[in-house]
Design an enzyme around this catalytic site. Structure first.
Site, PDB file in Angstrom:
ATOM      1  N   GLU A 163       0.484  -1.453   0.103  1.00 51.08           N
ATOM      2  CA  GLU A 163      -0.348  -0.404   0.051  1.00 51.08           C
ATOM      3  C   GLU A 163       1.046   0.883   0.324  1.00 51.08           C
ATOM      4  OE1 GLU A 163      -4.040  -1.364   2.692  1.00 51.08           O
ATOM      5  OE2 GLU A 163      -2.764   0.396   3.361  1.00 51.08           O
ATOM      6  N   ASP A 189      -5.990   9.833  10.472  1.00 49.53           N
ATOM      7  CA  ASP A 189      -4.472   9.519  10.573  1.00 49.53           C
ATOM      8  C   ASP A 189      -3.967   9.913  11.605  1.00 49.53           C
ATOM      9  OD1 ASP A 189      -2.952   7.811   8.600  1.00 49.53           O
ATOM     10  OD2 ASP A 189      -4.135   9.289   7.178  1.00 49.53           O
ATOM     11  N   TYR A 220     -10.527  -4.777   3.865  1.00 50.20           N
ATOM     12  CA  TYR A 220      -9.483  -4.047   4.769  1.00 50.20           C
ATOM     13  C   TYR A 220     -10.508  -3.993   6.227  1.00 50.20           C
ATOM     14  CZ  TYR A 220      -5.935  -1.243   6.603  1.00 50.20           C
ATOM     15  OH  TYR A 220      -4.859  -0.005   7.254  1.00 50.20           O
TER      16      TYR A 220
END
Lengths: 263, 421
Positions: free
Chosen positions: A42, A53, A168
């Site tokens: 990735e 994040d 995911y």
């Protein structure tokens, strides 16, 4: 067989590794990941406002911008990777605005041209799929969707509709690189997801050590490690590829051996 | 005046072609708006929409909202004819020109700005949803103070994210929030202003979805925030409409409001959108000038996706977000609420901009002519008023939103004027 299918039909779980494009010598870092045994790559697209994040990847984005990284550079990195590693699946991961700035069709075509296999867009849920999904599917680029602890049974079919590559599973409700989910909750979630999809299931968020990775690999099809790798890049700078390869090898050994240990 | 016109539930009926029926069921205003959030947040955003729809149909919710606005916030706020400012501007106007200037006095609200209207509405929603912890972002600190205020009023713990640079230039509001019991967390990322505070609030929210309600301060973010913030702030326009009709028997010719995210402007504009004779002007912050650093996303931006919605953004060719600049911390944001983006594209509302210097001049003008110290945010609106009033007939009526008072800004203004306090 697609690169994803090949990566996820090996006799062991796949090691999925994340690094931020343009942070350090990315080409050498990607080569080190492959040399260390990563099964899927990735490549993070830096964004000025990475609101999903944690501190490690926020800092990686800033380092990448300080080095002058542009979207064109990211596709050049992807293209170079594809030329050197024809069989390893490559995923671009990032946020909606950099992906759609020149139009979804432009982005999808650039992915196709660079040999990118899949795209993870953090902030386009299925409700806004028409902003990117149709263009990716038309270009033959898999759209990798995220399922989370808050994705209930009622939402899951819509999340899976149009999804490709792998699913995911974001194992914690939170941002990247901080908490680690309890193993029991991961096992329960993977079982629940597996009942509804034939896609391989990779688990990520907060996975930092070979031991954690091995535990997850016993139940999931893939384990995603990101912030821990990004921190190595931060710590070692130009010398990072060597350290990345060593750490990746330890992760790969743990993950690739996990199923046999379980058996 | 009757309290009925302030009611949350008393929306004027919308006709088939009404401009007051946005957004659509997916939260889109034309191509703008939407729900661009991480999957973790999506179920929560859908819960909020369900709860908001239930609240809209619950007379008890409207009654509690109206009661708090009347007796806690101090609504209705006055509609004031600024006679001396009007006369002052007429001195420079051509013969027969120089419109009447009226102010909607939302700076007289409890906490000193319009922000409290929305916070009352959202904390009532938070209570309905059983949430026990409140977070918010703030720029100038007015939304942070308003959020801390309602949290104190309802006894809920409160965390406010504020850019470290904004904390420096809005010290009085930081102290106010702390006095009110809020925890103020300085955000050191990016330009350390409102955009970065919003990123950090979103990070908190995604990690605490089970118990936390995010009180967004402007009419932006993922659906249904732009809609519900607008609805709570529409009390401004509903009151102004009723007050002006009662005082003059007419509707205004022009509405003017400053725009950062755009909540005070949409609150004033929305109840008038279906009155074709009423023109509207939104005023963005032109900072050092539109060819330099500024915060005017409509004038200098392009459509993109940030903080949960598609709207006009200051961004580069790669979609990276540019840093905004305005002397006003409350306008220092590189985006704008999605309904404004739509209203501009369909041509219903005009948008202009005022520089830091324009705002400083207007700030001082209002102090001297009317004895009102405005916040730097509405000073941008007043700056635009001083220009357009000269082009309008003397019997024309301008209603400008005085959305905040300037006590918090005196240090910034003193510094800009080179004065030691």
């Amino acid at each position: 067989m697609s690169r994803f299918a090949a990566a996820f039909t090996k006799p062991h779980a796949a090691l999925v590794t994340f690094v931020t494009a343009g942070d350090g010598h990315t080409a050498a870092i990607l080569d080190a990941l492959v040399a260390g045994g990563a099964d899927v790559i990735e490549l993070g697209m830096p964004f000025t406002d990475p609101m999903a994040d944690g501190p490690a990847i926020q800092a990686a984005n800033l380092r990448s911008f300080a080095a002058g990284t542009k979207t064109a550079d990211i596709f050049a990195i992807a293209k170079g990777f594809r030329a050197r590693h024809p069989d390893i699946p490559l995923v671009l991961m990032g946020y909606a605005n950099p992906m759609t700035r020149r139009g979804a069709d432009w982005f999808a075509a650039a992915c196709q041209d660079a040999g990118v296999d899949g795209v993870i867009c953090v902030d386009i849920p299925f409700e806004e799929d028409d902003s990117l999904g149709p263009a990716l599917r038309a270009a033959g680029v898999d759209q990798i969707r995220l399922a989370t602890p808050t994705t209930d049974v009622a939402r899951l079919p819509a999340v899976l509709d149009g999804a490709g590559g792998f699913l995911y599973y974001v194992s914690v409700a939170g941002i990247t690189g901080l908490q680690q989910a309890a193993q029991a909750s991961i096992e329960e979630a993977v079982a629940r997801l597996r009942a509804q999809t034939a896609l391989p299931i990779a688990v990520g968020f907060g996975v930092r050590t070979p031991d954690q990775a091995a535990q997850i690999a016993r139940v999931a099809d893939g384990v995603v490690v990101g912030s821990a790798l990004v921190e190595i890049v931060a710590q070692h700078g130009a010398d990072a590829p060597r350290h990345i390869e060593t750490f990746t090898r330890s992760l790969a050994a743990a993950i690739h051996g996990a199923k046999e240990i379980a058996a | 005046m009757s309290t009925q016109s302030t009611s949350f539930s008393s929306q004027p009926p919308a006709h088939a072609n009404s401009l007051r029926q946005q957004p659509d069921s997916r939260g889109h205003f034309g191509i703008f708006g939407g729900r661009f959030v991480a999957e973790t947040l999506m179920p929560l955003v859908l819960d909020l929409e369900r709860e908001y729809r239930a609240a809209q149909n619950d007379p008890a919710f409207a009654a509690e909202f109206d009661d708090l606005l009347s007796h806690y916030v101090g609504r209705p706020s006055p509609l004031y004819y600024a006679e001396r400012l009007t006369d002052e501007l007429r001195k420079d106007a051509p013969a027969g020109k120089g419109a009447q200037i009226w102010f909607k006095r939302d700076e007289l609200n409890h906490t000193g700005a319009h922000k409290i209207n929305n916070c009352i509405g959202q904390i009532l929603l938070a209570r309905r949803m059983g949430k026990t912890r409140i977070i918010a972002e703030t720029g100038a600190g007015q939304h942070g103070v308003a959020t801390a205020t309602v949290c104190a009023r309802f006894g809920l713990p409160c965390v406010i994210y504020m850019g470290a640079r904004d904390m420096e230039r809005q010290q009085p509001n930081v102290f106010r929030m702390k006095l009110l019991g809020a925890e103020v967390i300085g955000v050191e990322s990016g330009a350390r202003t409102l955009k970065d505070a919003m990123n950090e609030a979103l990070r908190d929210w995604v990690a605490n979805v089970h118990d936390t309600f995010y009180i967004i301060g402007t009419a932006a973010g993922p659906h249904p925030y732009p809609e519900l913030v607008r609805d709570f702030q529409s009390v401004i326009g509903k009151e102004a409409r009723a007050q002006l009709l009662e005082r003059t028997g007419r509707l205004p010719d022009l509405l003017v409001a400053a725009i950062g995210g755009g909540s005070n402007a949409i609150g004033l504009f929305h109840p008038f959108l279906d009155d074709p004779s009423v023109k509207m002007l939104g005023v963005e912050a032109a900072g050092h000038g539109l060819d330099k650093e500024h915060a005017a996303s409509l004038a200098g931006g392009s459509p993109g996706i940030l903080h949960g919605n598609r709207t006009y953004l200051l961004q580069d060719e790669d979609g990276q977000i540019d840093e905004a600049h305005s002397i006003s911390a409350g306008l220092d944001y590189p985006g704008i609420g999605p309904e404004h983006a739509w209203l501009r594209d369909i041509g219903r509302v005009d948008y202009t901009s005022a520089t830091d210097k324009d705002a400083l001049d207007a700030f001082q003008l209002l102090c001297r002519t009317e004895g009102i110290i405005p916040a730097l945010e509405p000073a941008h609106a007043i700056a635009a008023v001083t220009k357009v009033a000269l082009e309008m007939d003397r019997d024309a009526i301008i209603v400008a939103n005085l959305c905040g008072r300037g006590d918090k800004d005196i240090f910034t203004v003193a510094e800009a004027l080179g004065t030691q306090i």
